[in-house]
Design a protein around this motif. Structure first.
Motif, PDB file in Angstrom:
ATOM      1  N   THR A 194      22.247   5.567  18.498  1.00 48.17           N
ATOM      2  CA  THR A 194      23.382   6.478  18.516  1.00 48.17           C
ATOM      3  C   THR A 194      22.997   7.769  19.226  1.00 48.17           C
ATOM      4  O   THR A 194      21.819   8.071  19.414  1.00 48.17           O
ATOM      5  N   CYS A 195      24.012   8.534  19.575  1.00 51.34           N
ATOM      6  CA  CYS A 195      23.796   9.833  20.221  1.00 51.34           C
ATOM      7  C   CYS A 195      23.459  10.927  19.215  1.00 51.34           C
ATOM      8  O   CYS A 195      23.279  12.091  19.611  1.00 51.34           O
ATOM      9  N   LYS A 196      23.368  10.579  17.944  1.00 51.91           N
ATOM     10  CA  LYS A 196      23.144  11.584  16.901  1.00 51.91           C
ATOM     11  C   LYS A 196      21.647  11.823  16.663  1.00 51.91           C
ATOM     12  O   LYS A 196      21.145  11.778  15.539  1.00 51.91           O
ATOM     13  N   HIS A 197      20.963  12.036  17.771  1.00 50.35           N
ATOM     14  CA  HIS A 197      19.547  12.406  17.785  1.00 50.35           C
ATOM     15  C   HIS A 197      19.368  13.402  18.931  1.00 50.35           C
ATOM     16  O   HIS A 197      20.203  13.465  19.844  1.00 50.35           O
ATOM     17  N   PRO A 198      18.277  14.140  18.955  1.00 55.28           N
ATOM     18  CA  PRO A 198      17.994  14.979  20.125  1.00 55.28           C
ATOM     19  C   PRO A 198      17.877  14.112  21.375  1.00 55.28           C
ATOM     20  O   PRO A 198      17.406  12.974  21.319  1.00 55.28           O
ATOM     21  N   GLN A 253      14.766  -5.866  25.289  1.00 56.52           N
ATOM     22  CA  GLN A 253      15.426  -5.974  26.589  1.00 56.52           C
ATOM     23  C   GLN A 253      16.816  -5.354  26.629  1.00 56.52           C
ATOM     24  O   GLN A 253      17.370  -5.163  27.709  1.00 56.52           O
ATOM     25  N   ALA A 254      17.385  -5.060  25.466  1.00 63.23           N
ATOM     26  CA  ALA A 254      18.755  -4.529  25.455  1.00 63.23           C
ATOM     27  C   ALA A 254      18.922  -3.547  24.302  1.00 63.23           C
ATOM     28  O   ALA A 254      18.356  -3.729  23.218  1.00 63.23           O
ATOM     29  N   LEU A 255      19.724  -2.508  24.536  1.00 57.25           N
ATOM     30  CA  LEU A 255      20.088  -1.516  23.531  1.00 57.25           C
ATOM     31  C   LEU A 255      21.608  -1.392  23.485  1.00 57.25           C
ATOM     32  O   LEU A 255      22.253  -1.364  24.535  1.00 57.25           O
ATOM     33  N   THR A 256      22.154  -1.301  22.283  1.00 60.27           N
ATOM     34  CA  THR A 256      23.577  -1.002  22.129  1.00 60.27           C
ATOM     35  C   THR A 256      23.700   0.486  21.862  1.00 60.27           C
ATOM     36  O   THR A 256      23.279   0.968  20.801  1.00 60.27           O
ATOM     37  N   VAL A 257      24.222   1.227  22.826  1.00 57.31           N
ATOM     38  CA  VAL A 257      24.250   2.696  22.772  1.00 57.31           C
ATOM     39  C   VAL A 257      25.657   3.149  22.416  1.00 57.31           C
ATOM     40  O   VAL A 257      26.610   2.911  23.168  1.00 57.31           O
ATOM     41  N   VAL A 258      25.789   3.790  21.251  1.00 49.44           N
ATOM     42  CA  VAL A 258      27.099   4.209  20.755  1.00 49.44           C
ATOM     43  C   VAL A 258      27.045   5.671  20.335  1.00 49.44           C
ATOM     44  O   VAL A 258      25.975   6.256  20.191  1.00 49.44           O
ATOM     45  N   GLY A 259      28.223   6.252  20.117  1.00 44.23           N
ATOM     46  CA  GLY A 259      28.280   7.659  19.752  1.00 44.23           C
ATOM     47  C   GLY A 259      27.745   7.935  18.365  1.00 44.23           C
ATOM     48  O   GLY A 259      27.031   8.909  18.138  1.00 44.23           O
ATOM     49  N   GLY A 260      28.078   7.070  17.407  1.00 48.67           N
ATOM     50  CA  GLY A 260      27.676   7.290  16.023  1.00 48.67           C
ATOM     51  C   GLY A 260      28.831   7.811  15.186  1.00 48.67           C
ATOM     52  O   GLY A 260      29.734   8.483  15.701  1.00 48.67           O
ATOM     53  N   GLY A 265      27.037  15.473   9.483  1.00 48.71           N
ATOM     54  CA  GLY A 265      26.695  16.826   9.916  1.00 48.71           C
ATOM     55  C   GLY A 265      25.720  16.917  11.059  1.00 48.71           C
ATOM     56  O   GLY A 265      25.246  18.001  11.385  1.00 48.71           O
ATOM     57  N   VAL A 266      25.382  15.795  11.701  1.00 51.02           N
ATOM     58  CA  VAL A 266      24.455  15.805  12.834  1.00 51.02           C
ATOM     59  C   VAL A 266      25.260  15.708  14.129  1.00 51.02           C
ATOM     60  O   VAL A 266      26.062  14.799  14.304  1.00 51.02           O
ATOM     61  N   SER A 267      25.045  16.642  15.027  1.00 52.75           N
ATOM     62  CA  SER A 267      25.786  16.661  16.286  1.00 52.75           C
ATOM     63  C   SER A 267      25.216  15.644  17.271  1.00 52.75           C
ATOM     64  O   SER A 267      24.029  15.317  17.239  1.00 52.75           O
ATOM     65  N   ARG A 268      26.082  15.168  18.152  1.00 48.91           N
ATOM     66  CA  ARG A 268      25.627  14.261  19.206  1.00 48.91           C
ATOM     67  C   ARG A 268      24.894  15.047  20.292  1.00 48.91           C
ATOM     68  O   ARG A 268      25.259  16.189  20.593  1.00 48.91           O
TER      69      ARG A 268
END
Length: 290
Positions: free
Chosen positions: A94-98, A115-122, A127-130
């Motif tokens: 998710t994008c909810k990390h630095p 070999q693959a990652l599923t990248v999502v907003g979260g 309370g954690v910002s993207r």
């Protein structure tokens, strides 16, 4: 749109005409005691080994349903090295990390054979910002740094489907495949309209449809889940009340999807300790219904 010819085991499998049933597993919650965490990981390792023996792909969550989880990469790749093919592990990120963490995470995953990652907003909770406003922006950065890595996105069939397909067709979306929000045989109309819309507009990106394993019809549990995705609580409760098992109810959704022409799915909420056994019973129930 990203080229569909990227050489990634998951993508190769998604291009095949035979059905695919993957599973989604969750790492231990971050607030568990050390002992409970170790016990949970041991259960998960057993599940991974059994699922890997059946060549089942496993999507591994990253802080699912608003709960902070332990990192989904380090334990798996360290403790299962040499025991399972890391290409069958498909982590969520998710994008909810630095941002620095996200970029380093993807590099670490690739170096360890993922070999693959599923990248999502979260989830918009906790309370954690993207680190970036939208997941496609993180996928763009990852594509520049790791062009060989397969990248997945997200689609929600319960939202404006025309807009959701717009996103997937946008060349900036930068995804080789997409996962859908949970669907059910009780809301098949959403799947039917999605297939019509994607077919009409020529979307070729492969999709994997989410199916939830409801372990019970406890009202508190169904209400909590309803905060994150649409839950047909009354209808699910009726099925349990009529004597149907959790596996039979889940299988009913899988079969409904198959009959609509959807043959790539992932099953959520199987737990850790008995995940592989539950998956096996669901598969048996599917075979009995087809």
């Amino acid at each position: 749109m990203t080229s569909p010819q990227r050489s990634v085991r998951l993508l190769d499998r998604l291009r095949e005409e035979r059905p695919l049933a993957a599973v989604e597993l969750r790492p231990p919650r971050a607030d568990l005691t050390r002992g409970d965490s170790i016990e949970t990981w041991i259960d998960l390792f057993h599940a991974f080994r059994r699922l890997a023996a059946e060549e089942t792909f496993v999507f591994v969550t990253d802080n699912a349903v608003g709960e902070t989880e332990e990192e989904n990469l380090q334990h798996l790749t360290a403790n299962l090295a040499g025991q399972i093919d890391p290409a069958t592990i498909v982590p969520f990120l998710t994008c909810k990390h630095p941002l620095e963490y996200c970029l380093m995470y993807a590099s670490r995953a690739s170096a360890r054979g993922v070999q693959a990652l599923t990248v999502v907003g979260g989830d918009e909770t906790g309370g954690v910002s993207r680190c970036v406003p939208h997941a496609f922006e993180l996928r763009q950065l990852l594509r520049e740094r790791l062009p060989h890595l397969g990248l997945g996105g997200w689609a929600n069939l319960h939202r404006d489907q025309v807009q959701q397909v717009d996103y997937l067709l946008d060349e900036r979306f930068e995804a080789d495949y997409y996962l859908t929000q949970i669907v059910s045989h009780h809301d098949a109309r959403f799947v039917e309209s999605w297939l019509e819309e994607t077919g009409r507009r020529g979307l070729t990106t492969p999709g994997v449809f989410g199916v939830f394993f409801y372990r019970s019809a406890r009202p508190a549990m169904l209400e909590r889940l309803g905060r994150f995705f649409p839950v047909p609580a009354e209808l699910i409760s009726r099925e349990f009340a009529s004597g149907d098992t959790a596996e039979e109810i889940c299988a009913r959704t899988v079969v409904a999807l198959r009959r609509m022409g959807v043959d790539k799915i992932y099953v959520c909420n199987l737990g850790g300790r008995r995940a592989a056994q539950r998956y096996g019973r669901i598969a048996e129930a599917v075979d009995a219904l087809l």
